[in-house]
Design an enzyme around this catalytic site. Structure first.
Site, PDB file in Angstrom:
ATOM      1  N   GLU A  53      11.948 -23.682 -12.958  1.00 32.82           N
ATOM      2  CA  GLU A  53      13.008 -24.306 -12.154  1.00 32.82           C
ATOM      3  C   GLU A  53      14.232 -23.390 -12.108  1.00 32.82           C
ATOM      4  O   GLU A  53      14.312 -22.384 -12.819  1.00 32.82           O
ATOM      5  CB  GLU A  53      13.410 -25.652 -12.786  1.00 32.82           C
ATOM      6  CG  GLU A  53      14.032 -25.473 -14.179  1.00 32.82           C
ATOM      7  CD  GLU A  53      14.451 -26.776 -14.842  1.00 32.82           C
ATOM      8  OE1 GLU A  53      13.846 -27.824 -14.581  1.00 32.82           O
ATOM      9  OE2 GLU A  53      15.404 -26.703 -15.651  1.00 32.82           O
ATOM     10  N   HIS A  60      18.787 -23.934 -11.007  1.00 37.82           N
ATOM     11  CA  HIS A  60      19.869 -24.871 -10.684  1.00 37.82           C
ATOM     12  C   HIS A  60      21.197 -24.150 -10.824  1.00 37.82           C
ATOM     13  O   HIS A  60      21.248 -23.034 -11.371  1.00 37.82           O
ATOM     14  CB  HIS A  60      19.823 -26.104 -11.606  1.00 37.82           C
ATOM     15  CG  HIS A  60      19.358 -25.802 -13.007  1.00 37.82           C
ATOM     16  ND1 HIS A  60      20.089 -25.022 -13.859  1.00 37.82           N
ATOM     17  CD2 HIS A  60      18.225 -26.131 -13.687  1.00 37.82           C
ATOM     18  CE1 HIS A  60      19.445 -24.909 -15.004  1.00 37.82           C
ATOM     19  NE2 HIS A  60      18.286 -25.556 -14.933  1.00 37.82           N
ATOM     20  N   HIS A  87      22.381 -22.507 -18.847  1.00 36.92           N
ATOM     21  CA  HIS A  87      21.875 -22.909 -20.167  1.00 36.92           C
ATOM     22  C   HIS A  87      22.211 -21.832 -21.192  1.00 36.92           C
ATOM     23  O   HIS A  87      22.136 -20.635 -20.885  1.00 36.92           O
ATOM     24  CB  HIS A  87      20.338 -22.993 -20.190  1.00 36.92           C
ATOM     25  CG  HIS A  87      19.710 -24.059 -19.366  1.00 36.92           C
ATOM     26  ND1 HIS A  87      20.049 -25.377 -19.431  1.00 36.92           N
ATOM     27  CD2 HIS A  87      18.681 -23.997 -18.488  1.00 36.92           C
ATOM     28  CE1 HIS A  87      19.277 -26.081 -18.617  1.00 36.92           C
ATOM     29  NE2 HIS A  87      18.437 -25.265 -18.020  1.00 36.92           N
ATOM     30  N   HIS A 133      13.810 -19.979 -14.555  1.00 39.01           N
ATOM     31  CA  HIS A 133      13.497 -19.973 -15.983  1.00 39.01           C
ATOM     32  C   HIS A 133      12.325 -20.885 -16.285  1.00 39.01           C
ATOM     33  O   HIS A 133      12.123 -21.907 -15.623  1.00 39.01           O
ATOM     34  CB  HIS A 133      14.714 -20.346 -16.830  1.00 39.01           C
ATOM     35  CG  HIS A 133      15.385 -21.618 -16.431  1.00 39.01           C
ATOM     36  ND1 HIS A 133      16.156 -21.719 -15.297  1.00 39.01           N
ATOM     37  CD2 HIS A 133      15.411 -22.846 -17.011  1.00 39.01           C
ATOM     38  CE1 HIS A 133      16.628 -22.949 -15.205  1.00 39.01           C
ATOM     39  NE2 HIS A 133      16.180 -23.662 -16.220  1.00 39.01           N
ATOM     40  N   CYS A 180      19.390 -26.318 -26.653  1.00 44.53           N
ATOM     41  CA  CYS A 180      19.799 -25.960 -25.295  1.00 44.53           C
ATOM     42  C   CYS A 180      21.094 -26.688 -24.971  1.00 44.53           C
ATOM     43  O   CYS A 180      21.140 -27.922 -25.000  1.00 44.53           O
ATOM     44  CB  CYS A 180      18.717 -26.341 -24.290  1.00 44.53           C
ATOM     45  SG  CYS A 180      19.165 -25.987 -22.570  1.00 44.53           S
TER      46      CYS A 180
HETATM   47 MN    MN Z   1      16.787 -25.717 -16.579  1.00 44.96          MN
END
Ligand code: MN
Length: 148
Positions: free
Chosen positions: A62, A64, A68, A102, A116
């Site tokens: 994914e 976004h 992270h 990632h 995370c």
């Molecule tokens: Mn993610």
């Protein structure tokens, strides 16, 4: 009252923290659990989660807008981070930048557990389109690594 201390009550399980499914069951991931260790109530604007990927499992491929910070603390594995395949061992540090692809995979013979950190307010992950997959798979190392 805001929890100020969470004891680890079993290996990688913390007192008062529910062990949840990683996300809705949609076939993009395998053998992943999620624990939310801190959240909005702690006033940092960030949430710290612990994810554990079982042997041979993987998170969703994914990307976004939000970022992270990932720190493995159990076992080992491998990750796609933007355009690199990187080995993961306990106490390494990974930064996933905005809109970077990632995916995290555990080794076949051990789990991969990682902390995370994310912002509390964040956008929803986006999955790769067929065109995105074509671009990713132009790199043979990435083609061999990703699971969708
Ligand atoms: Mn993610």
């Amino acid at each position: 009252m805001i929890p100020t201390y969470r004891k680890q009550v079993q290996p990688f399980v913390w007192d008062g923290v529910e062990v949840l499914a990683y996300k809705e069951q949609d076939g993009t991931h395998r053998a992943v659990t999620r624990q939310v260790l801190t959240g909005a109530e702690h006033g940092q604007g960030t949430s710290l989660r612990y994810f554990e990927v079982g042997p041979g499992g993987h998170t969703t491929l994914e990307r976004h807008e939000h970022t992270h910070v990932v720190i493995p603390i159990r076992g080992g594995g491998t990750a796609l981070v933007v355009d690199r395949i990187v080995p993961l061992a306990a106490h390494d540090v990974v930064f996933v930048p905005s809109w970077g692809w990632h995916q995290f995979r555990a080794a076949d013979d051990e789990p991969l557990g990682f902390l995370c950190a994310v912002t509390v307010e964040r956008d929803r992950p986006v999955l790769p389109t067929a065109q995105d997959l074509g671009v990713l798979r132009a790199d043979p190392h990435i083609a061999a690594f990703i699971r969708v």
